[in-house]
Design a protein around this motif. Structure first.
Motif, PDB file in Angstrom:
ATOM      1  N   GLY A   1      28.283  14.080   6.204  1.00 10.36           N
ATOM      2  CA  GLY A   1      27.366  15.039   5.590  1.00 10.36           C
ATOM      3  C   GLY A   1      27.207  16.319   6.382  1.00 10.36           C
ATOM      4  N   MET A   2      26.370  17.199   5.850  1.00 16.37           N
ATOM      5  CA  MET A   2      26.110  18.493   6.482  1.00 16.37           C
ATOM      6  C   MET A   2      25.265  18.305   7.740  1.00 16.37           C
ATOM      7  SD  MET A   2      27.473  21.091   4.927  1.00 16.37           S
ATOM      8  CE  MET A   2      26.538  22.535   5.423  1.00 16.37           C
ATOM      9  N   THR A   3      25.570  19.118   8.755  1.00 16.81           N
ATOM     10  CA  THR A   3      24.725  19.137   9.948  1.00 16.81           C
ATOM     11  C   THR A   3      23.557  20.084   9.706  1.00 16.81           C
ATOM     12  OG1 THR A   3      25.878  20.996  10.993  1.00 16.81           O
ATOM     13  CG2 THR A   3      26.713  18.757  11.454  1.00 16.81           C
ATOM     14  N   ARG A   4      22.520  19.905  10.469  1.00 13.68           N
ATOM     15  CA  ARG A   4      21.435  20.885  10.453  1.00 13.68           C
ATOM     16  C   ARG A   4      21.961  22.161  11.083  1.00 13.68           C
ATOM     17  NH1 ARG A   4      16.941  16.821  12.821  1.00 13.68           N
ATOM     18  NH2 ARG A   4      16.412  15.785  10.870  1.00 13.68           N
ATOM     19  N   PRO A   5      21.365  23.312  10.756  1.00 16.04           N
ATOM     20  CA  PRO A   5      21.783  24.545  11.414  1.00 16.04           C
ATOM     21  C   PRO A   5      21.633  24.433  12.932  1.00 16.04           C
ATOM     22  CG  PRO A   5      20.415  25.030   9.514  1.00 16.04           C
ATOM     23  CD  PRO A   5      20.361  23.542   9.722  1.00 16.04           C
ATOM     24  N   ALA A   6      22.574  25.031  13.646  1.00 12.01           N
ATOM     25  CA  ALA A   6      22.562  25.024  15.108  1.00 12.01           C
ATOM     26  C   ALA A   6      22.386  26.449  15.613  1.00 12.01           C
ATOM     27  CB  ALA A   6      23.878  24.454  15.633  1.00 12.01           C
TER      28      ALA A   6
ATOM     29  N   ARG B   1      29.213  11.864  18.517  1.00  5.05           N
ATOM     30  CA  ARG B   1      30.203  12.907  18.863  1.00  5.05           C
ATOM     31  C   ARG B   1      30.007  14.186  18.036  1.00  5.05           C
ATOM     32  NH1 ARG B   1      33.808  10.988  22.421  1.00  5.05           N
ATOM     33  NH2 ARG B   1      35.493  12.402  21.937  1.00  5.05           N
ATOM     34  N   GLN B   2      28.775  14.504  17.732  1.00  3.46           N
ATOM     35  CA  GLN B   2      28.476  15.583  16.801  1.00  3.46           C
ATOM     36  C   GLN B   2      29.006  16.943  17.237  1.00  3.46           C
ATOM     37  OE1 GLN B   2      24.433  15.852  15.435  1.00  3.46           O
ATOM     38  NE2 GLN B   2      24.718  17.934  14.677  1.00  3.46           N
ATOM     39  N   VAL B   3      28.767  17.338  18.478  1.00  2.55           N
ATOM     40  CA  VAL B   3      29.210  18.674  18.908  1.00  2.55           C
ATOM     41  C   VAL B   3      30.727  18.772  18.821  1.00  2.55           C
ATOM     42  CG1 VAL B   3      29.329  20.266  20.865  1.00  2.55           C
ATOM     43  CG2 VAL B   3      27.170  19.129  20.324  1.00  2.55           C
ATOM     44  N   ARG B   4      31.423  17.753  19.255  1.00  8.84           N
ATOM     45  CA  ARG B   4      32.893  17.760  19.183  1.00  8.84           C
ATOM     46  C   ARG B   4      33.362  17.869  17.724  1.00  8.84           C
ATOM     47  NH1 ARG B   4      35.153  16.415  24.005  1.00  8.84           N
ATOM     48  NH2 ARG B   4      33.710  15.547  25.535  1.00  8.84           N
ATOM     49  N   ARG B   5      32.705  17.137  16.845  1.00  8.49           N
ATOM     50  CA  ARG B   5      33.101  17.186  15.431  1.00  8.49           C
ATOM     51  C   ARG B   5      32.760  18.543  14.812  1.00  8.49           C
ATOM     52  NH1 ARG B   5      31.016  12.863  11.934  1.00  8.49           N
ATOM     53  NH2 ARG B   5      29.098  12.921  13.134  1.00  8.49           N
ATOM     54  N   MET B   6      31.659  19.154  15.239  1.00 10.22           N
ATOM     55  CA  MET B   6      31.287  20.470  14.698  1.00 10.22           C
ATOM     56  C   MET B   6      32.297  21.534  15.108  1.00 10.22           C
ATOM     57  SD  MET B   6      27.140  20.438  15.201  1.00 10.22           S
ATOM     58  CE  MET B   6      26.850  22.080  14.478  1.00 10.22           C
ATOM     59  N   THR B   7      32.691  21.556  16.393  1.00 10.95           N
ATOM     60  CA  THR B   7      33.657  22.576  16.815  1.00 10.95           C
ATOM     61  C   THR B   7      35.022  22.333  16.169  1.00 10.95           C
ATOM     62  OG1 THR B   7      34.290  21.434  18.873  1.00 10.95           O
ATOM     63  CG2 THR B   7      32.441  23.005  18.995  1.00 10.95           C
ATOM     64  N   ALA B   8      35.391  21.065  16.002  1.00  5.06           N
ATOM     65  CA  ALA B   8      36.660  20.762  15.315  1.00  5.06           C
ATOM     66  C   ALA B   8      36.602  21.220  13.864  1.00  5.06           C
ATOM     67  CB  ALA B   8      36.960  19.265  15.397  1.00  5.06           C
ATOM     68  N   ALA B   9      35.432  21.093  13.224  1.00  8.22           N
ATOM     69  CA  ALA B   9      35.280  21.487  11.817  1.00  8.22           C
ATOM     70  C   ALA B   9      35.497  22.982  11.615  1.00  8.22           C
ATOM     71  CB  ALA B   9      33.905  21.073  11.291  1.00  8.22           C
ATOM     72  N   ILE B  10      35.262  23.787  12.654  1.00  4.62           N
ATOM     73  CA  ILE B  10      35.513  25.234  12.528  1.00  4.62           C
ATOM     74  C   ILE B  10      36.866  25.609  13.143  1.00  4.62           C
ATOM     75  CG2 ILE B  10      33.060  25.837  12.377  1.00  4.62           C
ATOM     76  CD1 ILE B  10      33.434  26.952  15.349  1.00  4.62           C
ATOM     77  N   GLY B  11      37.683  24.591  13.465  1.00  2.00           N
ATOM     78  CA  GLY B  11      39.045  24.843  13.935  1.00  2.00           C
ATOM     79  C   GLY B  11      39.187  25.050  15.430  1.00  2.00           C
ATOM     80  N   HIS B  12      38.197  24.612  16.215  1.00  2.00           N
ATOM     81  CA  HIS B  12      38.239  24.817  17.666  1.00  2.00           C
ATOM     82  C   HIS B  12      37.884  23.517  18.397  1.00  2.00           C
ATOM     83  CE1 HIS B  12      38.745  29.151  17.287  1.00  2.00           C
ATOM     84  NE2 HIS B  12      37.896  29.071  16.285  1.00  2.00           N
ATOM     85  N   PRO B  13      38.900  22.698  18.698  1.00  5.24           N
ATOM     86  CA  PRO B  13      38.625  21.437  19.392  1.00  5.24           C
ATOM     87  C   PRO B  13      37.924  21.661  20.731  1.00  5.24           C
ATOM     88  CG  PRO B  13      40.916  21.552  18.666  1.00  5.24           C
ATOM     89  CD  PRO B  13      40.318  22.903  18.433  1.00  5.24           C
ATOM     90  N   THR B  14      37.029  20.749  21.074  1.00  6.52           N
ATOM     91  CA  THR B  14      36.302  20.818  22.339  1.00  6.52           C
ATOM     92  C   THR B  14      37.203  20.354  23.480  1.00  6.52           C
ATOM     93  OG1 THR B  14      34.148  20.491  21.310  1.00  6.52           O
ATOM     94  CG2 THR B  14      34.346  19.841  23.612  1.00  6.52           C
ATOM     95  N   LEU B  15      37.214  21.145  24.552  1.00  5.90           N
ATOM     96  CA  LEU B  15      37.958  20.794  25.756  1.00  5.90           C
ATOM     97  C   LEU B  15      37.032  20.205  26.820  1.00  5.90           C
ATOM     98  CD1 LEU B  15      40.126  24.033  26.034  1.00  5.90           C
ATOM     99  CD2 LEU B  15      40.811  21.807  25.102  1.00  5.90           C
TER     100      LEU B  15
ATOM    101  N   HIS C   1      24.858  27.935  10.249  1.00  8.76           N
ATOM    102  CA  HIS C   1      24.479  27.538   8.890  1.00  8.76           C
ATOM    103  C   HIS C   1      24.442  26.019   8.747  1.00  8.76           C
ATOM    104  CE1 HIS C   1      25.317  26.635   4.613  1.00  8.76           C
ATOM    105  NE2 HIS C   1      24.449  27.601   4.426  1.00  8.76           N
ATOM    106  N   GLY C   2      25.327  25.346   9.496  1.00  9.08           N
ATOM    107  CA  GLY C   2      25.537  23.903   9.357  1.00  9.08           C
ATOM    108  C   GLY C   2      26.934  23.694   8.811  1.00  9.08           C
ATOM    109  N   VAL C   3      27.636  22.713   9.336  1.00 12.05           N
ATOM    110  CA  VAL C   3      29.002  22.454   8.892  1.00 12.05           C
ATOM    111  C   VAL C   3      29.080  21.076   8.252  1.00 12.05           C
ATOM    112  CG1 VAL C   3      30.099  23.990  10.574  1.00 12.05           C
ATOM    113  CG2 VAL C   3      29.718  21.614  11.175  1.00 12.05           C
ATOM    114  N   ARG C   4      30.030  20.941   7.340  1.00 12.49           N
ATOM    115  CA  ARG C   4      30.214  19.668   6.654  1.00 12.49           C
ATOM    116  C   ARG C   4      31.086  18.761   7.519  1.00 12.49           C
ATOM    117  NH1 ARG C   4      28.740  17.679   2.430  1.00 12.49           N
ATOM    118  NH2 ARG C   4      28.170  19.618   1.403  1.00 12.49           N
ATOM    119  N   LEU C   5      30.542  17.578   7.817  1.00 12.27           N
ATOM    120  CA  LEU C   5      31.283  16.537   8.517  1.00 12.27           C
ATOM    121  C   LEU C   5      31.473  15.377   7.544  1.00 12.27           C
ATOM    122  CD1 LEU C   5      29.300  16.581  11.907  1.00 12.27           C
ATOM    123  CD2 LEU C   5      31.392  17.837  11.323  1.00 12.27           C
TER     124      LEU C   5
END
Length: 179
Positions: free
Chosen positions: A99-104, A142-156, A92-96
């Motif tokens: 601002g909001m990301t485009r849908p992925a 660092r968009q992908v890292r911030r997106m996964t963190a926004a849903i509660g799953h830090p990037t490893l 859907h897109g997450v809020r960073l």
């Protein structure tokens, strides 16, 4: 026009010189021996994978500029087990903060057959992890890292696998080939 596909290893700067005051870090100059090519976009020091380099400014802009919406696909190892709710948020897109990301495009995948990372990803017995394939059409810092963190799953671990139709297929870390 020259277009180079490079598999950037972990810990390599996406530039040809290291201007930091500290110990020198590996740069593109340690791997790319072609004159007059420059990166079309960037990958963070702690990210791996496909980096395109070209000697054509128009091609460089077309690859790097988000207005062209060129899809970039990443294989992402995250902490925890991502649920369908988390995937739906990415789709859907997450809020960073900016601002909001485009849908992925987002899906869980089996652990891919990748090269070992040096240094290895930290492993914790009590904390599970899983892999995602995430495709975005913008390129914030660092968009992908911030997106996964926004849903509660830090990037490893983060490996860019493709940009448009170009992929890492058959290119080992630290190696490059002409497109």
């Amino acid at each position: 026009m020259t277009l180079v596909l490079f598999n950037k290893p972990y810990g390599v700067l996406c530039q040809f010189t290291d201007e930091s005051a500290g110990p020198k870090r590996p740069t593109l100059a340690d791997f790319i021996k072609m004159p007059e090519v420059y990166p079309a976009g960037r990958l963070d020091l702690d990210s791996e994978g496909l980096l395109l380099l070209t000697d054509d400014g128009r091609v460089q802009a077309r690859i790097a500029d988000p207005k062209f919406k060129l899809p970039k696909s990443y294989l992402v190892q995250v902490e925890g087990e991502v649920t369908e709710t988390g995937l739906a948020a990415l789709r859907h897109g997450v809020r960073l903060k900016d601002g909001m990301t485009r849908p992925a495009e987002a899906e869980r995948i089996a652990a891919p057959a990748l090269w070992p990372r040096d240094p290895p990803v930290r492993f914790r017995k009590t904390v599970p992890d899983c892999w995602l394939r995430l495709t975005i059409r913008e390129g914030r810092n660092r968009q992908v890292r911030r997106m996964t963190a926004a849903i509660g799953h830090p990037t490893l671990r983060l490996v860019r696998w493709s940009i448009g139709d170009w992929t890492l297929d058959g290119i080992k870390p630290g190696e490059c080939r002409l497109a």
